[in-house]
Design a protein around this motif. Structure first.
Motif, PDB file in Angstrom:
ATOM      1  N   SER A 290       0.809  -1.209   0.000  1.00 19.89           N
ATOM      2  CA  SER A 290       0.000   0.000   0.000  1.00 19.89           C
ATOM      3  C   SER A 290       0.843   1.260   0.000  1.00 19.89           C
TER       4      SER A 290
ATOM      5  N   GLU B 299      -9.014  -7.420  -3.543  1.00 17.43           N
ATOM      6  CA  GLU B 299      -7.637  -7.760  -3.891  1.00 17.43           C
ATOM      7  C   GLU B 299      -6.725  -6.541  -3.953  1.00 17.43           C
ATOM      8  N   ASP B 300      -7.219  -5.425  -4.465  1.00 19.32           N
ATOM      9  CA  ASP B 300      -6.403  -4.215  -4.588  1.00 19.32           C
ATOM     10  C   ASP B 300      -6.108  -3.657  -3.199  1.00 19.32           C
TER      11      ASP B 300
ATOM     12  N   ASN C 119      -4.738  -0.806  -2.113  1.00 21.12           N
ATOM     13  CA  ASN C 119      -5.126   0.594  -1.887  1.00 21.12           C
ATOM     14  C   ASN C 119      -6.639   0.732  -1.770  1.00 21.12           C
ATOM     15  N   LYS C 120      -7.346  -0.039  -2.558  1.00 17.73           N
ATOM     16  CA  LYS C 120      -8.800  -0.040  -2.464  1.00 17.73           C
ATOM     17  C   LYS C 120      -9.227  -0.575  -1.104  1.00 17.73           C
TER      18      LYS C 120
END
Length: 388
Positions: free
Chosen positions: A138, A169-170, A172-173
């Motif tokens: 991140s 999975e992301d 930052n999301k």
């Protein structure tokens, strides 16, 4: 002490300790599942007889331990939980007892318990592996910020919310939704809805990654009036059977009935103040649909609801209300009021001309009372990003 005082004292004690017990139970449930996942992962990698159980490991393990709530699918979820959040061990190995919500002796005991569940060899390599993973996962935090963040996350986030977070999975999301949970404390149902309606994507991502991350953070904890605004609002929770025939009074009533959901859709920091706020301008009364106060930006937010597409007179009317609030209502220490006009559709060119020259913070947004299909929602987000 009289009888009433006795009853109130018992009720207050019960409420306080019940909340404390609930938090403790949730924390221990979260830790149990994380430690379970850690042990499963270690066994799969280094268990002396792991080949014997192979793909049936979780089914056989669930049958062997026979613990309610730890079926094979739940054990799989525990494994995913650990793999998603290996950095939780950073909290255990680097925790600052002065800052921790746990007592020092509890922290030490927790640390020993977790490390006591894994092999000595795994203990040696785990901190290095976690540091490497965390640094790659991140751009939201540096290491010190990450430790503070995961401490708060672990100690305050219900496990039910983690079951939604580990599906993302992301990294930052996922960090965005973690911040959303910590700052808005939504229920499990509300949190799932925020993910389903693509809150992360529709707040806006640009090619400039650093700028995009800053924009996302500011939408959770706004720093200026523009951060309050979304181009679209999804009000599907109002549950209108025939959205084509809504009256404005019905729309207001439905919003108030689902006020918690509406505030969650608006964003963090909104406090409801009034409906149909009556104001006197000259010798004539006018009514503002909804008035909120934003406790973070210290300003009033006036919301006008329309059941039609945008008309330039709507902007003029809301601007009049903003001028009145600025002159007659706004305390000297407050920031200027913000206006949000919610319409069913808008002509962007007309909006540009209608709001040109207006000094007040006035925003026009579309709302939808029926959630579009997943493809329509994804197309909408893609189009939003392209137009940024």
């Amino acid at each position: 002490m009289n009888f009433s005082t006795l009853a109130n004292t018992i009720l207050q004690t019960h409420s306080t300790l019940q909340q404390s017990a609930s938090k403790a139970v949730n924390l221990h449930l979260t830790l149990r599942n994380w430690i379970t996942g850690l042990n499963i992962v270690e066994y799969e990698q280094h268990g002396s007889d792991r080949a014997e159980y192979g793909k049936k490991l979780l089914e056989k393990l669930a049958k062997k331990i026979a613990i309610k709530g730890l079926s094979a699918p739940e054990l799989s979820r525990c494994r995913q939980f650990y793999r998603t959040y290996p950095e939780f061990l950073l909290l255990i190995t680097h925790i600052d007892s002065k800052r921790s919500h746990l007592k020092k002796e509890e922290t030490v005991g927790l640390h020993q318990h977790i490390l006591g569940t894994v092999s000595q060899r795994f203990q040696q390599i785990l901190p290095t592996r976690i540091l490497e993973t965390a640094s790659q996962k991140s751009d939201f935090f540096d290491q010190n910020e990450l430790i503070k963040h995961i401490e708060k996350l672990l100690l305050t986030t219900p496990y039910s919310h983690f079951t939604e977070l580990i599906k993302i999975e992301d990294p930052n999301k996922r960090r965005f939704y973690e911040l959303l949970v910590l700052n808005t404390t939504p229920s499990h149902r509300d949190f799932r809805r925020q993910i389903k309606t693509l809150s992360y994507e529709r707040l806006g991502l640009s090619q400039n990654k650093e700028l995009a991350l800053q924009q996302l953070k500011s939408k959770i904890i706004p720093v200026n009036s523009k951060d309050l605004y979304k181009s679209h609002y999804f009000l599907d929770f109002l549950d209108f059977r025939n959205p084509g025939l809504i009256e404005e009074s019905e729309l207001e009533e439905a919003v108030l009935t689902h006020l918690k959901d509406f505030i969650l859709e608006l964003g963090h920091g909104f406090c409801f103040e009034a409906r149909q706020k009556r104001i006197l301008i000259g010798d004539e009364y006018y009514f503002i649909d909804l008035v909120f106060y934003h406790r973070l930006l210290k300003c009033h937010v006036l919301i006008d609801l329309k059941v039609n597409e945008f008309r330039h007179a709507d902007a003029s009317q809301l601007n009049t209300y903003l001028n009145y609030y600025k002159s007659e209502i706004m305390p000297p220490e407050d920031n200027p009021p913000v206006g949000i006009l919610l319409v069913t559709d808008k002509n962007d060119t007309l909006v540009e001309y209608a709001t040109s020259g207006i000094d007040n913070a006035l925003f026009i947004s579309k709302y939808m009372v029926q959630l579009p299909s997943k493809k329509q929602l994804e197309d909408f987000v893609r189009n939003e990003l392209k137009n940024m």
